[in-house]
Design an enzyme around this catalytic site. Structure first.
Site, PDB file in Angstrom:
ATOM      1  N   HIS A 244      49.457  48.733  35.992  1.00  0.00           N
ATOM      2  CA  HIS A 244      50.613  49.359  35.318  1.00  0.00           C
ATOM      3  C   HIS A 244      50.398  49.360  33.799  1.00  0.00           C
ATOM      4  O   HIS A 244      49.588  48.596  33.249  1.00  0.00           O
ATOM      5  CB  HIS A 244      51.891  48.579  35.650  1.00  0.00           C
ATOM      6  CG  HIS A 244      51.857  47.138  35.232  1.00  0.00           C
ATOM      7  ND1 HIS A 244      52.062  46.725  33.919  1.00  0.00           N
ATOM      8  CD2 HIS A 244      51.575  46.017  35.936  1.00  0.00           C
ATOM      9  CE1 HIS A 244      51.926  45.416  33.859  1.00  0.00           C
ATOM     10  NE2 HIS A 244      51.627  44.971  35.048  1.00  0.00           N
TER      11      HIS A 244
ATOM     12  N   GLU B 135      52.388  41.353  41.822  1.00  0.00           N
ATOM     13  CA  GLU B 135      51.541  40.517  40.961  1.00  0.00           C
ATOM     14  C   GLU B 135      51.444  39.097  41.533  1.00  0.00           C
ATOM     15  O   GLU B 135      52.285  38.679  42.361  1.00  0.00           O
ATOM     16  CB  GLU B 135      52.143  40.499  39.543  1.00  0.00           C
ATOM     17  CG  GLU B 135      51.404  39.635  38.518  1.00  0.00           C
ATOM     18  CD  GLU B 135      49.907  39.955  38.425  1.00  0.00           C
ATOM     19  OE1 GLU B 135      49.461  40.353  37.341  1.00  0.00           O
ATOM     20  OE2 GLU B 135      49.204  39.810  39.452  1.00  0.00           O
TER      21      GLU B 135
HETATM   22  O1  LIG Z   1      51.832  37.456  33.326  1.00  0.00           O
HETATM   23  C1  LIG Z   1      51.356  38.062  34.314  1.00  0.00           C
HETATM   24  O2  LIG Z   1      51.967  38.355  35.350  1.00  0.00           O
HETATM   25  C2  LIG Z   1      49.897  38.456  34.260  1.00  0.00           C
HETATM   26  C3  LIG Z   1      49.698  39.933  34.115  1.00  0.00           C
HETATM   27  O3  LIG Z   1      50.448  40.415  33.043  1.00  0.00           O
HETATM   28  O4  LIG Z   1      49.355  37.812  33.143  1.00  0.00           O
HETATM   29  P1  LIG Z   1      47.817  37.358  33.116  1.00  0.00           P
HETATM   30  O5  LIG Z   1      47.055  38.590  32.750  1.00  0.00           O
HETATM   31  O6  LIG Z   1      47.806  36.284  32.099  1.00  0.00           O
HETATM   32  O7  LIG Z   1      47.450  36.870  34.499  1.00  0.00           O
END
Ligand SMILES: O=C(O)[C@@H](CO)OP(=O)(O)O
EC number: 5.4.2.11
Length: 230
Positions: A9, A114
């Site tokens: 995204h 995620e």
């Molecule tokens: O905060 C999050 O959900 C992830 C993606 O934005 O962060 P990171 O890239 O640090 O895993």
């Protein structure tokens, strides 16, 4: 031969604030919407037949922009969001004769959400690194099997994304459908790790930028014949 397009995204409000997001349903910001528009332009020559995205709005909005500003125009079909569960009250138009051919189905499924960041969600990443140490935060964010407090490791995330990829997405690719997957930094890292056969030592170095499409060409036997980052 089919095309698989993976796109993280666009930038979200909490990406810009450097806060752990995980399952917190933060939206795209203006930069993120512009990044999604750029992604749409980059993939506009691909005729997408089916899409998959997560339940989180930052991925759903990116999908909508990619299809309405880009590939949706290539064969005059209408993107139609479908909840990937049996919703008897959902009055989809495909219950009526003759419309299913006119749509690009977009399946919304939490398998692509995620990675769950547990107790870290909402905290600033830099301040957390000052508090507990950079190495520990890097392990939480990028290693294969270190779980953040109360959260998922990348391995845990892969345990839901890879079966979904194999059972749902790969089926379409083997049928020759062009597929767009709009998801998240880590849910997509877990899929790329699988597609590119990355070792546990290589995984921590894998990073995905927001809004940058990664395009695989895949044959009917599910062999990857080409990969390009747009
Ligand atoms: O905060 C999050 O959900 C992830 C993606 O934005 O962060 P990171 O890239 O640090 O895993």
């Amino acid at each position: 031969m089919a095309t698989l397009i993976l796109v993280r995204h666009g930038q979200s409000t909490w990406n810009a604030a450097n806060r752990f997001s995980g399952w917190v349903d933060v939206p795209l910001n203006r930069v993120g919407r512009q990044e999604a528009m750029q992604a749409a332009k980059k993939i506009s020559s691909y005729c997408i037949d089916v899409c998959f995205t997560s339940k989180l709005v930052r991925a759903i909005e990116t999908t909508a922009i990619c299809l309405t500003e880009g590939t949706g125009a290539c064969h005059d079909k209408s993107p139609v969001f479908k909840h990937d569960f049996d919703d008897s009250d959902w009055h989809g138009w495909d219950k009526y004769e003759g419309y299913i051919e006119q749509e690009i189905p977009i399946f919304i499924n939490p398998a692509l959400d995620e990675r769950y960041y547990g107790d870290l969600q909402g905290f600033n990443k830099a301040k957390m690194a000052e508090k507990v140490g950079k190495h520990i935060v890097h392990q939480w964010r990028r290693s294969l099997d270190t779980r953040p407090p109360g959260g998922e490791s990348l391995k845990d995330t892969a345990a839901r994304t890879i079966p979904f990829f194999q059972n749902r997405i790969l089926t379409h690719l083997k049928n020759g459908d062009n597929v767009l997957v709009s998801a998240h930094g880590n849910s997509l890292r877990s899929i790329l790790m699988h597609l590119d056969h990355l070792s546990p030592e290589e995984v921590p170095h894998l990073e995905l930028a927001t809004g940058i499409p990664i395009v695989y060409k895949i044959d009917a036997e599910a062999n990857i014949t080409n990969k390009v980052i747009l």
